[in-house]
Write an enzyme that holds these catalytic residues in place. Structure first.
Site, PDB file in Angstrom:
ATOM      1  N   GLY A   1      40.655  45.216  51.472  1.00 57.09           N
ATOM      2  CA  GLY A   1      40.895  45.345  50.047  1.00 57.09           C
ATOM      3  C   GLY A   1      39.721  44.763  49.285  1.00 57.09           C
TER       4      GLY A   1
ATOM      5  N   HIS B   1      42.993  39.219  41.614  1.00 52.55           N
ATOM      6  CA  HIS B   1      41.557  39.175  41.279  1.00 52.55           C
ATOM      7  C   HIS B   1      41.306  39.691  39.861  1.00 52.55           C
ATOM      8  CE1 HIS B   1      39.343  37.833  44.771  1.00 52.55           C
ATOM      9  NE2 HIS B   1      39.972  38.665  45.578  1.00 52.55           N
TER      10      HIS B   1
ATOM     11  N   GLN C   1      34.783  41.690  42.425  1.00 50.92           N
ATOM     12  CA  GLN C   1      34.101  41.158  43.610  1.00 50.92           C
ATOM     13  C   GLN C   1      32.742  41.803  43.848  1.00 50.92           C
ATOM     14  OE1 GLN C   1      37.850  41.575  46.170  1.00 50.92           O
ATOM     15  NE2 GLN C   1      36.850  39.793  47.063  1.00 50.92           N
TER      16      GLN C   1
ATOM     17  N   CYS D   1      39.602  36.405  52.139  1.00 49.80           N
ATOM     18  CA  CYS D   1      39.007  37.087  50.983  1.00 49.80           C
ATOM     19  C   CYS D   1      37.506  37.208  51.205  1.00 49.80           C
ATOM     20  CB  CYS D   1      39.291  36.261  49.733  1.00 49.80           C
ATOM     21  SG  CYS D   1      38.646  36.989  48.218  1.00 49.80           S
ATOM     22  N   LEU D   2      36.962  38.386  50.941  1.00 50.30           N
ATOM     23  CA  LEU D   2      35.518  38.576  51.128  1.00 50.30           C
ATOM     24  C   LEU D   2      34.711  37.672  50.191  1.00 50.30           C
ATOM     25  CD1 LEU D   2      35.212  42.453  51.609  1.00 50.30           C
ATOM     26  CD2 LEU D   2      35.258  40.659  53.354  1.00 50.30           C
TER      27      LEU D   2
ATOM     28  N   HIS E   1      47.229  40.519  46.247  1.00 52.15           N
ATOM     29  CA  HIS E   1      45.992  39.737  46.321  1.00 52.15           C
ATOM     30  C   HIS E   1      44.920  40.341  45.403  1.00 52.15           C
ATOM     31  CE1 HIS E   1      42.784  37.526  48.803  1.00 52.15           C
ATOM     32  NE2 HIS E   1      42.085  38.412  48.126  1.00 52.15           N
ATOM     33  N   GLU E   2      44.775  41.663  45.468  1.00 44.38           N
ATOM     34  CA  GLU E   2      43.723  42.320  44.670  1.00 44.38           C
ATOM     35  C   GLU E   2      44.053  42.306  43.178  1.00 44.38           C
ATOM     36  OE1 GLU E   2      41.051  42.701  46.126  1.00 44.38           O
ATOM     37  OE2 GLU E   2      41.823  42.609  48.169  1.00 44.38           O
TER      38      GLU E   2
HETATM   39 ZN    ZN Z   1      40.088  38.578  47.600  1.00 47.04          ZN
END
Ligand code: ZN
Length: 160
Positions: free
Chosen positions: A44, A134, A49, A88-89, A130-131
């Site tokens: 995701g 963000h 990001q 998370c990236l 989660h996304e």
């Molecule tokens: Zn994330």
């Protein structure tokens, strides 16, 4: 290839803004986000990001198809909650169990400008929540106990 924004970048704390129009530029952004997500082996990724403060995120969960969510809204959540480990990236190298609703109903527009409603559970429900966080400037570490967060951030700063 778009670089991934990581912890410490102020943009990660910002509220993203509504996508005014789903045009070629937005479609190109989504395409580039998929390239970055796959290159980093994520499941995701939110636009913030990669440095774009638009309300858009993508998912590609094992067993599901690649999806684009534009101007998404969670309209219903299950009462039942579950702890699932998240990473998370934007916070490479750390993971934590996060408690969230097991199922969510989400409304959004896809990359072709078509509105859709999706009932998600399991890993897809998890990724969606989660996304979407963000897009509101929230990271998964904001959803765990303070002691645990401090411990993880120590590990993170040692490794990054
Ligand atoms: Zn994330």
């Amino acid at each position: 290839m778009l670089d991934i924004v990581t912890l410490g970048d102020e943009r990660l704390k910002k509220h993203s803004i509504l996508v005014p129009e789903i045009d070629g530029e937005v479609q190109e952004l989504a395409r580039q986000m998929f390239a970055s997500m796959y290159a980093n082996r994520g499941v995701g990724l939110a636009a913030v990001q990669v440095g774009s403060l638009l309300r858009l995120f993508i998912t590609d969960i094992n067993g599901d198809k690649p999806r684009v969510f534009i101007n998404p809204e969670i309209v219903e959540t299950s009462v039942e909650q579950v702890a699932i480990e998240e990473g998370c990236l934007s916070l490479p190298g750390i993971n934590a169990d996060v408690i969230r609703p097991l199922q969510v109903r989400i409304q959004a527009w896809n990359e072709r400008g078509k509105p859709f409603t999706l009932d998600a559970e399991g890993m897809l429900a998890r990724a969606v929540q989660h996304e979407l966080d963000h897009l509101n400037g929230v990271l998964f570490i904001d959803r765990i106990a303070q002691k645990k967060r401090e411990r993880l951030l120590k590990v993170y700063s040692r490794n990054n």
